[in-house]
Design a protein around this motif. Structure first.
Motif, PDB file in Angstrom:
ATOM      1  N   ILE A 145      76.404  66.676  64.489  1.00 54.41           N
ATOM      2  CA  ILE A 145      77.722  66.862  65.094  1.00 54.41           C
ATOM      3  C   ILE A 145      77.540  66.815  66.601  1.00 54.41           C
ATOM      4  CG2 ILE A 145      79.766  68.355  65.174  1.00 54.41           C
ATOM      5  CD1 ILE A 145      78.950  67.750  62.291  1.00 54.41           C
ATOM      6  N   ILE A 152      75.590  69.984  68.303  1.00 55.48           N
ATOM      7  CA  ILE A 152      75.891  71.353  67.860  1.00 55.48           C
ATOM      8  C   ILE A 152      74.711  71.819  67.009  1.00 55.48           C
ATOM      9  CG2 ILE A 152      77.436  72.812  66.501  1.00 55.48           C
ATOM     10  CD1 ILE A 152      78.908  71.761  68.860  1.00 55.48           C
ATOM     11  N   GLY A 154      73.949  75.068  66.154  1.00 55.36           N
ATOM     12  CA  GLY A 154      74.291  76.162  65.243  1.00 55.36           C
ATOM     13  C   GLY A 154      73.414  77.371  65.449  1.00 55.36           C
ATOM     14  N   SER A 155      73.899  78.518  64.936  1.00 55.80           N
ATOM     15  CA  SER A 155      73.203  79.773  65.241  1.00 55.80           C
ATOM     16  C   SER A 155      71.909  79.934  64.457  1.00 55.80           C
ATOM     17  CB  SER A 155      74.132  80.967  65.033  1.00 55.80           C
ATOM     18  OG  SER A 155      74.585  81.027  63.715  1.00 55.80           O
ATOM     19  N   ALA A 158      71.415  75.271  61.665  1.00 55.60           N
ATOM     20  CA  ALA A 158      72.016  74.595  60.514  1.00 55.60           C
ATOM     21  C   ALA A 158      73.316  73.857  60.867  1.00 55.60           C
ATOM     22  CB  ALA A 158      72.266  75.591  59.383  1.00 55.60           C
ATOM     23  N   GLY A 160      75.639  70.925  61.416  1.00 59.30           N
ATOM     24  CA  GLY A 160      75.598  69.575  60.858  1.00 59.30           C
ATOM     25  C   GLY A 160      74.950  69.446  59.493  1.00 59.30           C
ATOM     26  N   GLU A 161      74.724  70.551  58.816  1.00 58.47           N
ATOM     27  CA  GLU A 161      74.152  70.475  57.455  1.00 58.47           C
ATOM     28  C   GLU A 161      75.256  70.144  56.448  1.00 58.47           C
ATOM     29  OE1 GLU A 161      71.348  70.289  56.080  1.00 58.47           O
ATOM     30  OE2 GLU A 161      69.875  71.116  57.490  1.00 58.47           O
ATOM     31  N   VAL A 251      87.495  70.927  62.010  1.00 57.65           N
ATOM     32  CA  VAL A 251      86.663  71.837  62.800  1.00 57.65           C
ATOM     33  C   VAL A 251      86.447  71.284  64.206  1.00 57.65           C
ATOM     34  CG1 VAL A 251      84.471  73.087  62.910  1.00 57.65           C
ATOM     35  CG2 VAL A 251      85.546  72.641  60.680  1.00 57.65           C
TER      36      VAL A 251
ATOM     37  N   VAL B 147      81.621  77.639  70.207  1.00 55.01           N
ATOM     38  CA  VAL B 147      80.205  77.265  70.161  1.00 55.01           C
ATOM     39  C   VAL B 147      79.617  77.522  71.551  1.00 55.01           C
ATOM     40  CG1 VAL B 147      78.580  75.343  69.952  1.00 55.01           C
ATOM     41  CG2 VAL B 147      80.471  75.551  68.334  1.00 55.01           C
ATOM     42  N   PHE B 248      83.126  74.936  56.459  1.00 57.94           N
ATOM     43  CA  PHE B 248      83.176  74.843  57.918  1.00 57.94           C
ATOM     44  C   PHE B 248      81.834  75.286  58.519  1.00 57.94           C
ATOM     45  CE2 PHE B 248      87.870  76.130  57.266  1.00 57.94           C
ATOM     46  CZ  PHE B 248      88.191  74.849  56.870  1.00 57.94           C
ATOM     47  N   CYS B 250      78.934  74.640  57.496  1.00 63.89           N
ATOM     48  CA  CYS B 250      78.004  73.502  57.533  1.00 63.89           C
ATOM     49  C   CYS B 250      78.139  72.701  58.820  1.00 63.89           C
ATOM     50  CB  CYS B 250      78.303  72.494  56.416  1.00 63.89           C
ATOM     51  SG  CYS B 250      78.079  73.121  54.784  1.00 63.89           S
ATOM     52  N   VAL B 251      79.267  72.823  59.479  1.00 61.33           N
ATOM     53  CA  VAL B 251      79.509  72.024  60.675  1.00 61.33           C
ATOM     54  C   VAL B 251      78.944  72.724  61.913  1.00 61.33           C
ATOM     55  CG1 VAL B 251      81.258  70.845  62.073  1.00 61.33           C
ATOM     56  CG2 VAL B 251      81.571  71.039  59.590  1.00 61.33           C
ATOM     57  N   THR B 252      79.408  73.974  62.161  1.00 59.63           N
ATOM     58  CA  THR B 252      78.980  74.622  63.416  1.00 59.63           C
ATOM     59  C   THR B 252      78.041  75.805  63.218  1.00 59.63           C
ATOM     60  OG1 THR B 252      80.914  76.093  63.503  1.00 59.63           O
ATOM     61  CG2 THR B 252      81.125  73.944  64.593  1.00 59.63           C
ATOM     62  N   ASP B 253      77.783  76.212  61.968  1.00 52.84           N
ATOM     63  CA  ASP B 253      76.808  77.277  61.683  1.00 52.84           C
ATOM     64  C   ASP B 253      77.062  78.510  62.548  1.00 52.84           C
ATOM     65  OD1 ASP B 253      74.520  78.770  61.051  1.00 52.84           O
ATOM     66  OD2 ASP B 253      73.157  77.447  62.138  1.00 52.84           O
ATOM     67  N   PRO B 254      78.242  79.153  62.390  1.00 52.44           N
ATOM     68  CA  PRO B 254      78.596  80.284  63.254  1.00 52.44           C
ATOM     69  C   PRO B 254      77.839  81.572  62.880  1.00 52.44           C
ATOM     70  CG  PRO B 254      80.285  79.994  61.590  1.00 52.44           C
ATOM     71  CD  PRO B 254      79.305  78.854  61.409  1.00 52.44           C
TER      72      PRO B 254
END
Lengths: 311, 311
Positions: A145, A152, A154-155, A158, A160-161, A251, B147, B248, B250-254
């Motif tokens: 992403i 991006i 991720g924290s 992960a 873009g998984e 998103v 993010v 969601f 999976c996209v940004t892994d918050p």
């Protein structure tokens, strides 16, 4: 004056290496084997050695080199640490620190799928887009992403998984990740073959795809030959993937989706199966997102890795 | 020396205004009416006038003011332009430019749901998190994706429009957005009431929620009273929302999901219905994301707007 950088893509069997000018021309490409024995302890020293040798060979001073970007098959956090990378036999590794010590060059690292997305944005089909989602349809599904030209992460690394989004309640066979009903189970190369086998079992329809080793390639070759059952399989694949991408668009609202990986070798025809489903399910403002086939192929990783260190 | 800023939250009937210290204390709050007549041409001048009067009243020089942050109910692009905002009767408006001309103060603008997410991160339940998803469960569902402490605006200002993720193929009544089967149709306050009516029709089960005007409040009051049908409705709501949030992720892994809006007034009990479904469907690295109830309520918008201009 800084003129060069390295882009390195570490795979499970081969490390792809690229020597770049800072404006994005690849000056030389080569490969070294990935030595995974002894917990992959040689992988980074091998890469550092190869980089140092390349600079000696070319008589280039390290002051002229912006640094080394590396993509690895596993999560990488914003500090350049890898918690684990199964295919490299690595547990925890402070990748950036180790590489900087061994090369004396600034190092940046990222997940390989994310880095490939950056490569396509920089020098591939994503040129001109600042916000995109890259979807790599291979044995599994990788995703990257990009928002405002940045990955991006991720924290937990992960970001873009997307292969592990849940898309089908009726599947009770576990995905490699442990969950059931992941996008990867129905829309990767493996997933398309699964859909094909399932649809062949459920009908008696004659089809060119009825053979022992049905694959994503068999299916799309069948589609191109006008085979009706192959088209139904492609339609189902497109439904799952298009709908999932529409949900991801809620998103980050990307300008474009770049579709790569082995399945994308079938060409633009796969987009004809994804786009209509995407447009049906996407939020109105997102419906006009572009769909393009990736064009850097296996080089996306070295390009993206180079870009990583130039940022 | 810069000591102050304004945070403004423009709603369809009222503009909420906050005067803040730069370290995030709200020094004064007030409201002015939103005059939507004549294509809402008075809205921005009214806000500018109110800001200018406040500074005169307090004898504060504009050099001491960092600027004005504004949240509006509609998409806002990265240049601070609004393509349209239905509830304000606006067509295209160059919001930032107009406000800067009328106030002489730096202005930043964002979508109200996104700005509320920033507010919760800065001074609400999201304190300490740098990556979060805010979900506002009201009449509809708003979302805000953060993010690395920044709002994801998206390429059409539709970043975080998570209420319009497609979650149910069997719904053929259109959502306000024109699509069918959106998350908002089954998990907003309106959506919970829809699920309750549907489940009451489908069973004869006695229940305290069987009344004329079933609402999300009726349902969660029923849950708290131990009503079995109310619990089934809550379970269905949690299934839709938890599964969608997992996708969601999976996209940004918050790191965290912050749940706000009218429905969240039912308290932590709603999290007990969302979290198990989230954990079932989330990718393994994302399963431990925190779930918290928003705490700034209607003030999230002014806090987030203030933060916007302090960035």
């Amino acid at each position: 004056m800084v003129k060069y950088c390295f882009g390195i893509d570490v795979g499970g069997t081969t490390v792809k290496c690229g020597f770049f000018s800072v404006d994005g021309e690849v000056l030389e490409k080569w490969e070294i084997p990935t030595r995974t024995e002894n917990n992959g302890e040689n992988i980074l020293p091998d890469i550092a050695k190869s980089i140092n040798e390349k600079l000696e060979e070319k008589k280039i001073d390290k002051a002229e080199v912006a640094g080394v970007g590396i993509g690895v098959p596993g999560p990488v956090n914003d500090n350049g640490e890898v918690p684990c990378a199964v295919n490299l036999h690595w547990g925890y590794k402070n990748l950036v620190k180790e590489m900087e010590e061994m090369t004396g060059l600034k190092t940046k690292a990222g997940n390989d799928a994310n880095v490939a997305a950056l490569g396509e944005m920089w020098r591939g089909s994503g040129v001109g887009y600042h916000n995109l989602v890259m979807v790599t349809l291979g044995t599994g599904i990788g995703g990257g992403i990009i928002v405002n030209e940045k990955i991006i992460t991720g924290s937990h690394g992960a970001g873009g998984e997307i292969g592990h989004a849940h898309v089908e309640d009726s599947i009770d066979t576990p995905c490699n990740c442990g969950n059931c009903g992941c996008l990867e189970q129905v829309a990767s190369a493996t997933g398309i073959a699964y859909l094909a086998r399932k649809m062949m079992e459920e009908s008696d329809e004659a089809s060119v795809i009825r053979r022992d080793n049905v694959s994503a390639k068999t299916v799309f070759d069948g589609v191109k030959a006008g085979d009706e059952l192959a088209k139904k399989v492609a339609e189902k694949f497109g439904y799952y993937l298009g709908k999932a991408l529409a949900n991801f668009a809620c998103v980050t609202d990307p300008e474009a989706f770049v579709i790569g990986g082995g399945v994308s070798k079938a060409g633009d025809i796969i987009l004809d199966y994804i786009r209509p489903h995407y447009q049906k399910y996407a939020f109105k403002s997102c419906k006009d997102a572009a769909f393009v086939i990736a064009k850097l192929g296996n080089d996306a990783g070295i390009y993206g890795a180079a870009k990583l260190v130039l940022e």
